[in-house]
Design a protein around this motif. Structure first.
Motif, PDB file in Angstrom:
ATOM      1  N   GLN A  21       0.818  -1.210   0.000  1.00 44.39           N
ATOM      2  CA  GLN A  21       0.000   0.000   0.000  1.00 44.39           C
ATOM      3  C   GLN A  21       0.856   1.267   0.000  1.00 44.39           C
ATOM      4  OE1 GLN A  21      -2.700  -0.497   3.293  1.00 44.39           O
ATOM      5  NE2 GLN A  21      -3.848  -2.105   2.246  1.00 44.39           N
ATOM      6  N   GLY A  22       1.881   1.272  -0.824  1.00 45.43           N
ATOM      7  CA  GLY A  22       2.718   2.460  -0.982  1.00 45.43           C
ATOM      8  C   GLY A  22       3.742   2.667   0.120  1.00 45.43           C
ATOM      9  N   ASN A  23       3.751   1.843   1.118  1.00 48.96           N
ATOM     10  CA  ASN A  23       4.728   1.967   2.206  1.00 48.96           C
ATOM     11  C   ASN A  23       5.972   1.168   1.876  1.00 48.96           C
ATOM     12  OD1 ASN A  23       2.980   3.492   3.816  1.00 48.96           O
ATOM     13  ND2 ASN A  23       1.967   1.614   4.512  1.00 48.96           N
ATOM     14  N   LYS A  24       7.108   1.677   2.287  1.00 52.48           N
ATOM     15  CA  LYS A  24       8.358   0.946   2.095  1.00 52.48           C
ATOM     16  C   LYS A  24       8.404  -0.217   3.090  1.00 52.48           C
ATOM     17  CE  LYS A  24      11.260   4.536   0.195  1.00 52.48           C
ATOM     18  NZ  LYS A  24      12.548   5.197   0.267  1.00 52.48           N
ATOM     19  N   GLY A  25       9.100  -1.226   2.696  1.00 50.88           N
ATOM     20  CA  GLY A  25       9.277  -2.373   3.572  1.00 50.88           C
ATOM     21  C   GLY A  25      10.758  -2.657   3.737  1.00 50.88           C
ATOM     22  N   SER A  26      11.078  -3.642   4.515  1.00 50.46           N
ATOM     23  CA  SER A  26      12.473  -4.039   4.676  1.00 50.46           C
ATOM     24  C   SER A  26      12.564  -5.557   4.550  1.00 50.46           C
ATOM     25  CB  SER A  26      13.018  -3.570   6.024  1.00 50.46           C
ATOM     26  OG  SER A  26      12.320  -4.217   7.065  1.00 50.46           O
ATOM     27  N   TYR A  27      13.741  -6.007   4.196  1.00 51.03           N
ATOM     28  CA  TYR A  27      13.943  -7.430   3.944  1.00 51.03           C
ATOM     29  C   TYR A  27      15.345  -7.793   4.405  1.00 51.03           C
ATOM     30  CZ  TYR A  27      14.899 -11.697   1.299  1.00 51.03           C
ATOM     31  OH  TYR A  27      15.233 -12.970   0.942  1.00 51.03           O
TER      32      TYR A  27
END
Length: 168
Positions: A21-27
């Motif tokens: 939903q347009g939010n950055k994520g991390s991996y």
């Protein structure tokens, strides 16, 4: 991610699920060294070198590619063996029905890896008897299959309703 994906597409999907939903994520990956050793054949020296050089992902990716190539070769070999056996079996059937007993027997011997003249655990069949039984089973199967196909064709020609289907 706590395991190294065997499929690159799976890894990409997992990464994609981190941002929504347009939010950055991390991996990040937290991997068990013993799993890497057993699953990908990586040595302790490989793991230490990867830690020092930050080449973990590219090294694991190349191991994944090698693993897939090896599996693909094994699958292709199995397909080739199955294809060859299919053609040999078709030739056996033809030999059996046309009375070419030596050729039919050669296939049986190759298939079972034997040169024995008897083909049952109690030693009850001669080659001739064995081949006649095989031939009769093949003929019976062919006749049953022809009858089944004829009955199916007649059913469709008569438009017999199938279970769960309405008649026109």
């Amino acid at each position: 991610q706590t395991f190294f994906s065997c499929d690159l597409s799976e890894e990409i999907q997992i990464k994609g699920r981190t941002a929504r939903q347009g939010n950055k994520g991390s991996y990040s990956m937290v991997l068990n060294a013993e799993d890497l050793k057993s699953d990908l054949g990586i040595t302790s020296g490989d793991i230490e070198r990867m830690r020092k050089t930050s080449e973990l992902h590219s090294f694991l990716g190349s191991r994944r590619a090698d693993m897939h190539a090896t599996k693909q070769e094994a699958k292709e070999e199995l397909v080739n063996k199955a294809s060859n056996l299919h053609y040999e079996t078709t030739e056996f059937k033809s030999n059996l029905l046309s009375g070419k007993r030596k050729n039919a027997m050669a296939f049986i011997q190759k298939l079972h890896g034997t040169e024995q003249s008897r083909y049952c655990s109690s030693g009850c069949f001669t080659k001739s008897h064995f081949l006649e039984k095989k031939k009769q089973r093949l003929i019976d199967f062919q006749n049953k299959e022809k009858l089944r196909r004829k009955q199916t064709q007649e059913m469709f020609e008569q438009k017999i309703p199938l279970i769960g289907m309405e008649k026109d």
